[in-house]
Scaffold this motif. Structure first.
Motif, short mmCIF file in Angstrom:
data_model
loop_
_atom_site.label_atom_id
_atom_site.label_comp_id
_atom_site.label_asym_id
_atom_site.label_seq_id
_atom_site.Cartn_x
_atom_site.Cartn_y
_atom_site.Cartn_z
N LEU A 56 45.00 39.62 18.40
CA LEU A 56 46.01 41.21 18.20
C LEU A 56 45.23 42.10 19.49
O LEU A 56 45.03 43.01 19.94
N ARG A 57 43.71 42.40 18.68
CA ARG A 57 42.88 43.78 19.31
C ARG A 57 42.38 43.38 20.72
O ARG A 57 42.65 44.05 21.06
N VAL A 58 42.59 42.48 20.73
CA VAL A 58 41.63 41.73 22.69
C VAL A 58 43.40 41.97 23.32
O VAL A 58 42.57 42.63 24.36
N CYS A 59 43.94 41.44 22.90
CA CYS A 59 45.32 41.62 23.45
C CYS A 59 46.03 43.11 23.72
O CYS A 59 45.76 43.59 24.40
N GLU A 60 45.31 44.16 22.53
CA GLU A 60 45.24 45.38 22.78
C GLU A 60 44.82 45.53 23.65
O GLU A 60 44.46 47.05 25.00
N ARG A 61 43.94 46.15 23.86
CA ARG A 61 42.46 45.74 24.88
C ARG A 61 42.72 45.44 26.50
O ARG A 61 42.41 46.31 27.07
N ALA A 62 43.56 44.31 26.24
CA ALA A 62 43.60 43.86 27.67
C ALA A 62 44.71 44.15 28.33
O ALA A 62 44.44 44.79 29.36
N ARG A 63 45.32 44.58 26.95
CA ARG A 63 46.79 46.02 27.79
C ARG A 63 46.33 47.50 28.48
O ARG A 63 47.07 47.59 29.46
N GLU A 64 45.23 47.31 27.95
CA GLU A 64 44.64 49.17 27.80
C GLU A 64 44.46 49.37 29.37
O GLU A 64 44.55 49.82 30.80
N VAL A 65 43.13 47.38 29.72
CA VAL A 65 42.67 47.49 31.28
C VAL A 65 43.73 46.94 32.18
O VAL A 65 43.76 47.76 32.81
N VAL A 66 44.74 46.20 32.29
CA VAL A 66 45.41 45.89 32.77
C VAL A 66 46.25 47.09 33.35
O VAL A 66 46.80 47.72 34.34
N ALA A 67 47.15 47.81 31.87
CA ALA A 67 47.84 49.34 32.78
C ALA A 67 46.77 50.75 33.13
O ALA A 67 47.15 51.32 34.03
N ALA A 68 45.52 50.68 33.04
CA ALA A 68 44.89 51.57 34.07
C ALA A 68 44.67 50.78 35.61
O ALA A 68 43.65 51.25 36.90
N GLY A 69 44.81 49.38 35.81
CA GLY A 69 44.48 48.93 37.04
C GLY A 69 45.61 48.51 37.81
O GLY A 69 47.26 49.51 37.72
N GLU A 70 45.51 48.36 39.03
CA GLU A 70 46.21 48.40 40.38
C GLU A 70 46.01 46.45 40.08
O GLU A 70 45.18 45.93 40.43
N LEU A 71 47.64 46.05 40.82
CA LEU A 71 47.84 44.24 41.10
C LEU A 71 47.10 44.24 41.63
O LEU A 71 46.29 42.72 41.80
N ASP A 72 46.68 44.94 43.04
CA ASP A 72 45.85 44.26 43.84
C ASP A 72 44.21 45.13 43.93
O ASP A 72 43.40 44.34 44.42
N ASP A 73 43.72 44.91 42.30
CA ASP A 73 41.91 45.30 42.29
C ASP A 73 41.07 44.01 42.39
O ASP A 73 42.71 42.79 42.21
N LEU A 74 40.47 43.77 43.38
CA LEU A 74 39.61 42.36 43.26
C LEU A 74 38.43 42.20 42.34
O LEU A 74 38.29 43.34 42.77
N VAL A 75 38.32 41.31 42.03
CA VAL A 75 37.59 41.19 41.66
C VAL A 75 36.89 40.09 41.42
O VAL A 75 37.04 39.22 42.22
N THR A 76 35.12 39.95 41.65
CA THR A 76 34.09 38.59 41.90
C THR A 76 34.17 37.11 40.40
O THR A 76 34.06 38.35 39.45
N THR A 77 34.51 36.31 40.68
CA THR A 77 34.68 35.66 39.10
C THR A 77 32.95 34.94 38.83
O THR A 77 32.53 35.17 39.65
N PRO A 78 32.43 34.45 37.55
CA PRO A 78 30.97 33.71 37.54
C PRO A 78 31.09 32.75 38.88
O PRO A 78 30.24 32.81 38.91
N SER A 79 32.09 31.80 39.34
CA SER A 79 32.33 30.81 39.85
C SER A 79 31.99 31.81 41.61
O SER A 79 31.79 30.60 42.09
N GLY A 80 32.17 33.32 41.68
CA GLY A 80 31.82 33.41 43.10
C GLY A 80 33.34 34.34 43.65
O GLY A 80 33.01 33.75 45.21
N ALA A 81 34.40 32.89 43.05
CA ALA A 81 35.82 33.53 43.97
C ALA A 81 36.47 34.57 43.58
O ALA A 81 35.60 35.35 42.67
N GLU A 82 36.97 35.56 44.63
CA GLU A 82 37.61 36.21 44.14
C GLU A 82 39.22 36.65 43.76
O GLU A 82 39.41 35.69 43.83
N ALA A 83 39.83 37.34 42.85
CA ALA A 83 40.68 37.10 41.87
C ALA A 83 41.20 38.30 41.80
O ALA A 83 40.84 39.50 41.69
N ASN A 84 42.46 38.90 41.99
CA ASN A 84 43.16 40.01 41.39
C ASN A 84 43.90 39.76 40.12
O ASN A 84 44.05 39.43 39.83
N LEU A 85 43.97 41.41 39.75
CA LEU A 85 44.83 41.72 38.61
C LEU A 85 46.07 40.61 38.48
O LEU A 85 46.25 39.92 37.77
#
Length: 156
Positions: free
Chosen positions: A96-125
């Motif tokens: 429940l605590r991790v889900c709450e932290r995740a909610r906060e992170v998602v709320a502050a982000g944009e769906l098209d925000d890109l990140v690089t995964t540990p494997s080197g692939a790109e993913a958006n929110l």
């Protein structure tokens, strides 16, 4: 229940919330022993599913997407296994605590925000949210079968 006429972001959030709540609901009314009882040949239990999904939420939303510099919660090969000191209260509380932290992170982000995964692939929110809906729903199917095997309870 998730809305049927909503925008993309709201739909993704509602679907994930529904799946999260479904997982926690699968635990209702069971004692710690039943929750931790291995119910498959590989040793999966209801609490093991909670532990795994906690690690998955933490990994995708907090570590990969938000870039939080903190260690993995458990070794990857241990996230389905429930240790002697890992009670339902501890593991569900952590979920429940991790889900709450995740909610906060998602709320502050944009769906098209890109990140690089540990494997080197790109993913958006957007893709991460879709993956987490799928991952949680898939494990809820496992939880359905495990719960029915424990006490015959079926449902969402």
């Amino acid at each position: 229940m998730p809305g049927r006429v909503v925008g993309e972001r709201e739909a993704l959030g509602q679907q994930l919330e529904f799946q999260r709540a479904t997982l926690v609901g699968k635990l209702d009314g069971l004692e710690d022993e039943a929750l931790r009882r291995p119910m498959t040949a590989s040793g999966v239990s209801l609490l093991g599913l909670v532990k795994h999904l906690t690690a998955t939420e933490h990994g995708w939303f907090l570590k990969i997407y938000a870039g939080v510099d903190e260690p993995e919660l458990w070794p990857a090969d241990d996230d389905f296994r429930v240790g002697d000191g890992e009670t339902a209260e501890v593991l569900v509380g952590q979920y429940l605590r991790v889900c709450e932290r995740a909610r906060e992170v998602v709320a502050a982000g944009e769906l098209d925000d890109l990140v690089t995964t540990p494997s080197g692939a790109e993913a958006n929110l957007r893709a991460i949210l879709i993956h987490m809906v799928q991952e949680t729903a898939r494990h809820n199917g496992h939880a359905d079968i495990i719960r029915e095997s424990i006490d015959g309870t079926t449902g969402q």
